[in-house]
Design a protein around this motif. Structure first.
Motif, PDB file in Angstrom:
ATOM      1  N   THR A  16       3.897  -9.497   8.100  1.00  0.00           N
ATOM      2  CA  THR A  16       4.432  -8.881   6.889  1.00  0.00           C
ATOM      3  C   THR A  16       5.586  -7.961   7.274  1.00  0.00           C
ATOM      4  O   THR A  16       5.460  -7.144   8.186  1.00  0.00           O
ATOM      5  CB  THR A  16       3.321  -8.089   6.164  1.00  0.00           C
ATOM      6  OG1 THR A  16       2.259  -8.994   5.834  1.00  0.00           O
ATOM      7  CG2 THR A  16       3.847  -7.444   4.902  1.00  0.00           C
ATOM      8  N   LEU A  17       6.712  -8.112   6.597  1.00  0.00           N
ATOM      9  CA  LEU A  17       7.935  -7.374   6.923  1.00  0.00           C
ATOM     10  C   LEU A  17       8.004  -6.069   6.132  1.00  0.00           C
ATOM     11  O   LEU A  17       7.773  -6.053   4.923  1.00  0.00           O
ATOM     12  CB  LEU A  17       9.158  -8.239   6.596  1.00  0.00           C
ATOM     13  CG  LEU A  17      10.532  -7.596   6.787  1.00  0.00           C
ATOM     14  CD1 LEU A  17      10.808  -7.286   8.260  1.00  0.00           C
ATOM     15  CD2 LEU A  17      11.626  -8.506   6.229  1.00  0.00           C
ATOM     16  N   PHE A  18       8.354  -4.985   6.832  1.00  0.00           N
ATOM     17  CA  PHE A  18       8.527  -3.672   6.213  1.00  0.00           C
ATOM     18  C   PHE A  18       9.951  -3.188   6.437  1.00  0.00           C
ATOM     19  O   PHE A  18      10.436  -3.173   7.572  1.00  0.00           O
ATOM     20  CB  PHE A  18       7.530  -2.665   6.802  1.00  0.00           C
ATOM     21  CG  PHE A  18       6.102  -2.942   6.426  1.00  0.00           C
ATOM     22  CD1 PHE A  18       5.483  -2.225   5.410  1.00  0.00           C
ATOM     23  CD2 PHE A  18       5.378  -3.945   7.067  1.00  0.00           C
ATOM     24  CE1 PHE A  18       4.164  -2.492   5.050  1.00  0.00           C
ATOM     25  CE2 PHE A  18       4.062  -4.216   6.704  1.00  0.00           C
ATOM     26  CZ  PHE A  18       3.452  -3.489   5.696  1.00  0.00           C
ATOM     27  N   VAL A  19      10.607  -2.786   5.337  1.00  0.00           N
ATOM     28  CA  VAL A  19      11.984  -2.277   5.378  1.00  0.00           C
ATOM     29  C   VAL A  19      11.960  -0.855   4.833  1.00  0.00           C
ATOM     30  O   VAL A  19      11.377  -0.595   3.769  1.00  0.00           O
ATOM     31  CB  VAL A  19      12.925  -3.154   4.533  1.00  0.00           C
ATOM     32  CG1 VAL A  19      14.359  -2.643   4.620  1.00  0.00           C
ATOM     33  CG2 VAL A  19      12.839  -4.619   4.966  1.00  0.00           C
ATOM     34  N   TYR A  20      12.590   0.063   5.543  1.00  0.00           N
ATOM     35  CA  TYR A  20      12.573   1.472   5.137  1.00  0.00           C
ATOM     36  C   TYR A  20      13.850   1.821   4.358  1.00  0.00           C
ATOM     37  O   TYR A  20      14.940   1.332   4.685  1.00  0.00           O
ATOM     38  CB  TYR A  20      12.464   2.364   6.376  1.00  0.00           C
ATOM     39  CG  TYR A  20      12.441   3.847   6.053  1.00  0.00           C
ATOM     40  CD1 TYR A  20      11.335   4.416   5.443  1.00  0.00           C
ATOM     41  CD2 TYR A  20      13.535   4.654   6.333  1.00  0.00           C
ATOM     42  CE1 TYR A  20      11.313   5.768   5.120  1.00  0.00           C
ATOM     43  CE2 TYR A  20      13.523   6.005   6.018  1.00  0.00           C
ATOM     44  CZ  TYR A  20      12.413   6.562   5.411  1.00  0.00           C
ATOM     45  OH  TYR A  20      12.402   7.898   5.094  1.00  0.00           O
ATOM     46  N   GLN A  21      13.728   2.675   3.364  1.00  0.00           N
ATOM     47  CA  GLN A  21      14.882   3.035   2.527  1.00  0.00           C
ATOM     48  C   GLN A  21      16.088   3.409   3.371  1.00  0.00           C
ATOM     49  O   GLN A  21      15.993   4.193   4.322  1.00  0.00           O
ATOM     50  CB  GLN A  21      14.521   4.179   1.580  1.00  0.00           C
ATOM     51  CG  GLN A  21      14.256   5.513   2.271  1.00  0.00           C
ATOM     52  CD  GLN A  21      13.880   6.618   1.293  1.00  0.00           C
ATOM     53  OE1 GLN A  21      13.061   6.442   0.415  1.00  0.00           O
ATOM     54  NE2 GLN A  21      14.490   7.787   1.458  1.00  0.00           N
TER      55      GLN A  21
END
Length: 597
Positions: free
Chosen positions: A388-393
């Protein structure tokens, strides 16, 4: 590729083979710094709601909101005084209900931070616990009597160092005992051995919000709840210090599996996802025990192998900038990708969050010449990894670290401040030591992720009004084109490349999300190359990333056809010689055996 119409439209739905959270891309929001809707200088929940159309336009499926609970804000909301209330500058519970509904109305999902290793010392539970030794909630926290040395000096129960420096033990004058805090003194640890305390956590921190419709939790410090029997001393690694780093001692205690099983039983009732923060766990078998589907404890965890690259071993900031090799990055990613190879586990892909500096400044090149291209290369790399991919603001627009010339006074984080103060205490007149500490912080501090989101080139980066004073100064890079407005209008921007990668990731989910990772050309000191192969072995992607300011030869050139190149990060016209990688160039090649049947 035979995908469903739901996948083609970007929806994330569960199937018997793939729960919804496996193919999701998650966008993490730090409320204080995202968007200020009422011009008080602090981001808020209505501000997030205002930007949901932008978030949806990225192609993400899940919004993760960092702690928005009521809190004295000693550690930016990770010190919670009431799980069932919202920090007033952020808004109200009703604002959260609106946000949840608006997210769901856009066919996205929302998860919250679950912070239950500790509370604030202002939480009603702790106020009762410290009021007397006979209070019914006394045992809800971890209290211990003092030790005394030969000359009668009072000492804490052990030598553990807090995550933020100093002892993990705080003396309480009223009841004449110490309480345990693995983080700030204002963050006392809950005693998970107490069943009543656990039940209160499950009701107040979990069910309260699950009943309001949240779709799961990112679970803070997920492996710290069960403390080791006897709370033994940590090994002495820092002979100059009284308190020793103890993460390997207090993490992964004897009852962790039991506690996570209880939490999972609740989450399963709501079809809710869980992603745990899992530090100090070098043994892959222990990680596998947490995320094995059969064991039913956590859906996935954040392992910190990649983001810990280049950090110091005693103090994470006791290092020099860029103190790593590409081989270190490769081996870190191999470890986290290898978790799902031949197992029933799941993993995560991320390189930024609220506790990390900006990835372009750490692993790319944040100079004006190479910032955009290296940012796109990193997007290509991490969006091509399984899990699962997580992108931070701000990651999606290529935000970079605070400028080097900013004084230390501009940094706000308790971790930063405590470390710098400790260096000054140990070396009061050594300006070189102070400068080295500042250089390390300029490269690695958590503050870099916490400057306001850069919406435009206007004053305060469009985060708040021109007349307001933001809680933390906006990075001046907003005036240099690193902002949503300018990046939206530039077709070759980091932002538009992220949109392209997230779409590509869904289109080729069997390869990029579920595929098997294999490192190739592993001895190459400048180029990171790997293949991803679909579970049926019919499709394969080859990803090549040049981590260098220089041109490099393309590995396996004879085996890669230009016709198979699916994507690259080059907006400029480059050499016709396809065997040469330009500085910070990334390419994805794709082949499908079924196309040739």
């Amino acid at each position: 590729m035979g995908f469903t119409s739901a996948q083609a439209n970007g929806e994330v739905r569960s199937t018997s083979q793939h729960p919804w959270w496996k193919e999701a891309s998650v966008y993490q929001i730090y409320p204080a710094s995202f968007n200020d809707s009422n011009d008080d200088g602090i981001g808020d929940i209505p501000g997030i709601t205002q930007k949901l159309d932008y978030i949806q336009s990225l192609g993400v499926d899940v919004v993760w909101v960092c702690p928005m609970y009521d809190s004295p804000q000693i550690d930016m909301g990770y010190d919670i005084s009431d799980y069932e209330a919202v920090y007033p500058p952020y808004g109200t519970v009703q604002d959260m209900e609106t946000l949840i509904n608006e997210v769901h109305g856009r066919e996205m999902k929302i998860i919250l931070d679950l912070v239950v290793n500790h509370t604030s010392d202002q939480h009603a539970w702790f106020k009762e616990s410290r009021s007397s030794k006979t209070n019914p909630k006394r045992d809800w926290y971890i209290w211990k009597p003092a030790k005394y040395d030969n000359d009668g000096t009072r000492k804490p129960p052990n030598n553990w160092r807090s995550n933020f420096g100093g002892s993990v033990w705080e003396w309480d004058e009223l009841t004449q005992e110490y309480y345990l805090h693995l983080f700030c003194p204002e963050q006392p640890d809950i005693n998970w051995e107490n069943e009543e305390a656990r039940k209160a956590i499950y009701q107040s921190a979990m069910r309260f919000w699950l009943d309001k419709g949240v779709d799961g939790f990112r679970i803070d410090t997920v492996n710290m709840y069960s403390k080791p029997v006897g709370l033994p001393d940590a090994p002495i690694k820092d002979s100059a210090a009284e308190w020793q780093e103890a993460g390997l001692v207090y993490c992964n205690g004897p009852r962790m599996d039991e506690y996570l099983g209880e939490m999972n039983a609740i989450l399963s009732q709501y079809n809710a996802m869980s992603v745990g923060e899992c530090p100090f766990t070098p043994d892959p078998a222990r990680v596998l025990g947490y995320v094995s589907e059969k064991e039913a404890r956590l859906n996935m965890v954040f392992q910190f192998d990649s983001v810990d690259v280049g950090m110091g071993s005693v103090f994470k900031y006791m290092t020099k900038p860029f103190n790593y090799t590409l081989a270190d990055v490769k081996s870190a990613i191999c470890r986290t990708q290898g978790l799902i190879d031949g197992t029933d586990a799941w993993t995560t892909s991320f390189i930024e969050n609220h506790d990390q500096a900006r990835s372009i400044s750490r692993f790319g090149n944040d100079s004006p010449q190479w910032r955009s291209r290296s940012g796109k290369m990193l997007a290509m790399l991490f969006a091509s990894l399984s899990g699962t991919l997580f992108v931070y603001q701000g990651q999606e627009i290529g935000m970079i670290n605070i400028p080097k010339e900013w004084p230390i006074e501009e940094y706000k984080d308790v971790d930063t401040m405590n470390y710098f103060a400790e260096v000054v205490r140990r070396n009061p007149d050594d300006t070189k030591a102070h400068d080295e500490a500042k250089a390390a912080l300029q490269n690695l501090a958590r503050d870099h992720a916490r400057t306001p989101m850069q919406w435009s080139s206007q004053a305060n980066a469009g985060f708040t009004s021109k007349s307001a004073t933001p809680w933390m100064k906006a990075n001046t890079s907003a005036q240099e084109g690193i902002n949503v407005t300018d990046e939206t209008n530039d077709q070759s921007s980091v932002l538009n490349f992220w949109r392209q990668m997230l779409k590509l990731r869904k289109t080729h989910a069997e390869v990029l999300i579920h595929g098997t990772f294999k490192l190739i050309d592993d001895d190459n000191p400048s180029v990171f190359s790997f293949t991803k192969t679909s579970p049926d072995a019919q499709s394969q992607a080859t990803v090549v990333c040049n981590f260098s300011d220089n041109e490099n030869k393309l590995p396996l050139f004879d085996e890669l056809s230009t016709a198979d190149m699916l994507l690259d990060n080059m907006s400029e016209v480059c050499t016709e010689d396809q065997s040469i990688l330009q500085p910070w160039e990334g390419r994805v090649y794709f082949s499908d055996k079924r196309e040739h049947l």
